[in-house]
Write an enzyme that holds these catalytic residues in place. Structure first.
Site, mmCIF file in Angstrom:
data_model
loop_
_atom_site.group_PDB
_atom_site.id
_atom_site.type_symbol
_atom_site.label_atom_id
_atom_site.label_comp_id
_atom_site.label_asym_id
_atom_site.label_seq_id
_atom_site.Cartn_x
_atom_site.Cartn_y
_atom_site.Cartn_z
ATOM 1 C CD1 TRP A 1 -3.015 1.380 0.829
ATOM 2 C CD2 TRP A 1 -1.440 2.452 1.990
ATOM 3 N NE1 TRP A 1 -3.483 2.634 1.111
ATOM 4 C CE2 TRP A 1 -2.533 3.319 1.824
ATOM 5 C CE3 TRP A 1 -0.328 2.925 2.692
ATOM 6 C CZ2 TRP A 1 -2.552 4.614 2.330
ATOM 7 C CZ3 TRP A 1 -0.336 4.215 3.194
ATOM 8 C CH2 TRP A 1 -1.442 5.038 3.017
ATOM 9 C CG HIS A 2 3.355 2.296 3.262
ATOM 10 N ND1 HIS A 2 2.700 1.281 3.904
ATOM 11 C CD2 HIS A 2 3.308 3.360 4.099
ATOM 12 C CE1 HIS A 2 2.290 1.715 5.088
ATOM 13 N NE2 HIS A 2 2.631 2.965 5.224
ATOM 14 N N GLY A 3 3.748 1.725 -1.393
ATOM 15 C CA GLY A 3 4.411 2.049 -2.646
ATOM 16 C C GLY A 3 4.560 0.831 -3.527
#
Lengths: 373, 485
Positions: free
Chosen positions: B316-318
């Protein structure tokens, strides 16, 4: 919630919104400025609005740049930032500038051996190509960090290594060491340059090494002319520190006054000192009109017919008027603005001229800014 | 548009505040919706349509899911809406990452699409997904007013970097919310503090990181300095943004959930994740972990559930492998803590528990910071003196210089990462003489200090605004780190 808290909350809301609105209205109503005198740069102007620039997002980016540059009271805010960084956060530098002993310095520790070597090799090539019969000299001007960096714990160049590289690639040239003749008091508080009033002895060392009699420059009499009593140098403006300004003084006498300076860009003769530049963006430009590609100084009072070609940076502007007293003609070349080939074609120096490469450590380290290829 | 920009602070915000408070109650949501789309349009003109499409999908899905109650089509409608939303997220955020994975796994040469990442897509997509699921679970009623729903999704304070606000949290406030000087004042205070955290601390550490990472021949000190500076940068950046979002929400009458609770005072990684990005953790718990069975399954399945959740959380963060590794890294630590480490940790002195946690957090962020896996390895080797090769004396001097130069900021940030100052001020501001056992003279002094502090607050906030503006005009501010998520 007590009465005081309720009152304070009202004050917070009103003062916060008023604060934002004052600067919004100020930003809208105040006339845009063209330049920033302290930063010595043009300020961003309002971007043009078009469908294409809005859709691409360029308009928004340009608008933010514009609003940053034209913000009301911007210079005051810059000082607040610099002083907060220095006095509250106790950062040792702000935007790579620092203050020590009342003077402003630029932190610069990235030494490029490649750049220094490139400069030295190209200087040798220039000498070999144009001055086969002449004498070649080089001198290096230490930047201000040299004097205080180590004392106060600031990293800087490896000066010994820098001199080694220069010596290694300029073997056929004579090095004139002036490091021992300079100290931090010889430089402006707010600028990177040295003060002309403090370098007469350095001029003497250079002239003596190149064949003049010792004392021939320093023993002459000079009149001190104050060009600016409130000189804010480049470092002072860029750092925004609350520093004490300098006095900008130039030295003159009958010999210097009689000199004629030919400016090859203007195709005209000009004076040695440009008094009108004292009110300009960079008052240091009073010395030989600042950034000029190619100048030729003719000295009608010369005691010999010697010619000197000086490849120089801005430090040379204040030094050469003193040196020129010992020569019939001095050609000044600034390789940042003209190639050596073109300069030699225009100035036509004698093949037996003395040649002096005189550069600050700062420019040698950034030799890519010179037209050396 | 960045909160920490002149455009936002001195033009967008005052104009929006004036329009909002001048507008009668019925029109306030319309003002916020217009402002929010303008806010997004300013930063992402082209992607406004994408957000509008996602809003429309969520709006229609919500109504359909509610109306199909008891019907066998309800679940397929939910599945379809989630597929559409996650597909959009996948295309715009992960497509190139998947292509790269396929290319490296099979040696293929599929060309990358190179779509620009729409700012905030992960946040608003997750909000819409949670809304659809909540309607399906009958936890919230579907929103029939499309303007209100669009305002919920696009509400500019939390649009592009959270916190992830679930519909049930603000559904009542969307319809009816109250405004008062006290609420607005509290919101302003929170906003200004967040702005200071971002501009004065996070951006300063950002500058330090960028100055250090270009140095060659760095030794152990340099690598640790980068890792520690980045650890501080990311906390003050993200928690600063969350403070600003919560503060702005408060100004407009909303109560957003807290996103950070001093994570760096944690004594275990389990505790750290209860305090860090709490809205994301809650989202994954409620919509992924528990539906997978949570911990009420066999040990093997529980391992699986934890690792899936943390790999997804990392992703989700990248869209890069280092984020997945970062997520799995935490998944493994959490499993180990649950199995035996927590019991061992509790026997250790508190200081050692804190050191253990921060050490793992700093190493975690070293993995998180660099998307290039070879660089990640180099950073970790560098931190533990396993890099080999010669370190430069000059670089060592430079690192030492920056350590000294940023020493005060490190101290300020360490104190700021604890609740010490908040506790101190709360103690003074909540002082009531009738509840105190202090002597009369001391009570008077405390009351005087309380009054002075109360009236110093407005002065403090304005001073903060002056200093923050000074830093913004310096032009050295960075985009928020979490914008890329």
């Amino acid at each position: 919630m007590d009465r005081h808290q309720r009152n304070a909350n009202r004050i917070i809301v009103i003062s916060f919104i008023a604060f934002l609105c004052i600067f919004m209205v100020g930003g809208i109503l105040l006339e845009d400025k063209d330049t920033s005198a302290s930063e010595r740069r043009k300020l961003t102007q309002a971007p043009l609005l078009s469908g294409a620039t809005v859709i691409s997002g360029k308009y928004m980016g340009s608008m933010e740049d514009y609003l940053l540059d034209q913000f009301p009271g911007r210079d005051v805010f810059r000082v607040i930032m610099a002083e907060f960084d220095r006095n509250v956060l106790h950062k040792w530098d702000t935007n790579d500038y620092y203050m020590a002993d009342g003077a402003v310095f630029k932190l610069d520790y990235s030494m490029s051996e490649k750049n220094i070597q490139h400069a030295a090799e190209k200087f040798s090539d220039i000498f070999d190509k144009y001055f086969a019969e002449g004498n070649c000299y080089y001198s290096i001007i230490p930047d201000k960090n040299y004097f205080v960096g180590e004392k106060y714990g600031y990293p800087g160049y490896d000066y010994d290594r820098l001199l080694d590289i220069m010596g290694q690639y300029m073997k056929d040239s004579q090095y004139i060491d002036i490091f021992d003749m300079l100290d931090i008091d010889d430089y402006y508080l707010t600028d990177l340059h040295w003060m002309q009033t403090e370098i007469v002895d350095v001029a003497d060392r250079l002239a003596f090494a190149m064949g003049a009699a010792l004392g021939s420059i320093s023993e002459k009499e000079y009149e001190n002319v104050v060009a600016s009593s409130d000189f804010m140098g480049g470092y002072g403006g860029a750092s925004a520190f609350n520093s004490r300004n300098d006095e900008l003084v130039y030295l003159t006498n009958d010999i210097i006054s009689d000199m004629k300076v030919y400016d090859y860009e203007k195709n005209a003769y000009v004076s040695v000192y440009a008094d009108e530049k004292a009110e300009g963006i960079d008052p240091y430009d009073v010395y030989l009109w600042g950034a000029r590609a190619l100048l030729s100084i003719e000295n009608p009072n010369a005691i010999n017919d010697k010619e000197l070609v000086v490849f120089r940076d801005s430090f040379g502007s204040s030094m050469v008027p003193l040196l020129a007293q010992q020569y019939e003609r001095v050609i000044l070349v600034d390789l940042r603005y003209v190639t050596a080939d073109y300069a030699m074609t225009l100035a036509q120096p004698k093949p037996d001229s003395d040649v002096l490469f005189m550069y600050s450590t700062l420019l040698l380290n950034n030799s890519s800014s010179m037209k050396l290829n | 548009m960045l909160f920490s920009s002149i455009t936002f602070l001195y033009y967008f915000l005052p104009l929006t505040l004036l329009a909002y408070f001048v507008m009668p109650r019925k029109g306030k949501n319309a003002v916020l919706l217009t402002a929010s789309f303008l806010f997004y349009f300013w930063g992402e003109p082209k992607y406004c349509f994408l957000m509008a499409g996602a809003i429309l999908t969520g709006y229609c899905s919500g109504i359909l899911i509610e109306r199909l109650k008891g019907s066998r089509y309800r679940k397929p409608v939910l599945a379809l809406s989630l597929c559409i939303l996650l597909l959009l997220l996948g295309i715009f955020k992960y497509l190139d990452f998947f292509i790269q994975c396929i290319n490296s796994a099979f040696g293929s040469k599929i060309a990358l699409v190179k779509l620009a990442l729409p700012i905030g897509i992960s946040f608003y997509m997750f909000q819409i997904v949670s809304y659809c699921i909540d309607v399906y679970r009958d936890e919230v009623k579907a929103e029939y007013n499309i303007l209100d729903f669009a305002m919920y999704v696009s509400l500019f304070p939390q649009l592009i970097a959270g916190p992830i606000v679930r519909y049930e949290t603000v559904s009542a406030e969307i319809k009816h919310r109250t405004h008062s000087f006290d609420k607005v004042s509290a919101g302003i205070g929170r906003f200004v503090i967040g702005l200071c955290k971002k501009v004065l601390i996070a951006d300063s550490f950002g500058l330090l990181v960028s100055q250090l990472e270009v140095l060659e021949g760095m030794g152990t000190l340099g690598y640790w300095l980068i890792a520690c500076a980045y650890t501080m940068q990311i906390y003050f950046d993200f928690s600063g943004y969350s403070d600003m979002a919560i503060g702005l929400g408060g100004i407009f009458g909303f109560t957003f959930p807290e996103n950070f609770n001093y994570p760096y005072i944690s004594r275990s990684i389990t505790e750290f994740w209860r305090r860090w990005h709490m809205t994301l953790g809650g989202w994954f718990r409620d919509y992924v972990y528990i539906p997978l069975g949570g911990n009420r399954v066999s040990l093997f399945k529980w391992f699986r559930n934890v690792l899936i959740v943390w790999a997804l959380s990392g992703l989700w963060h990248g869209a890069a492998m280092n984020f997945v590794i970062w997520g799995v890294y935490y998944g493994i630590i959490l499993i180990l803590e649950k199995l035996f480490l927590s019991k061992l940790l509790k026997r250790l002195p508190v200081v050692l528990q804190s050191i253990y946690t921060m050490l793992l957090v700093i190493i975690g962020f070293a993995v998180f910071r660099t998307e290039d896996l070879s660089q990640v390895l180099m950073q970790l080797k560098g931190m533990f003196g396993m890099l080999g090769g010669e370190t430069s004396v000059q670089t060592g001097r430079i690192c030492l210089y920056y350590l000294k130069s940023y020493a005060v900021l490190f101290v300020i940030s360490i104190i700021g990462a604890t609740p010490l100052i908040k506790m101190l001020f709360s103690k003074i501001l909540q002082f009531q003489p009738e509840d105190s056992k202090l002597p009369e003279g001391s009570k008077k002094i405390c009351m005087a200090a309380k009054t002075v502090l109360i009236y110093l607050k407005p002065v403090f906030y304005i001073l903060c605004m002056v200093v923050v503006t000074a830093y913004l005009l310096n032009g050295s501010f960075n985009a928020f780190l979490y914008f890329r998520f």
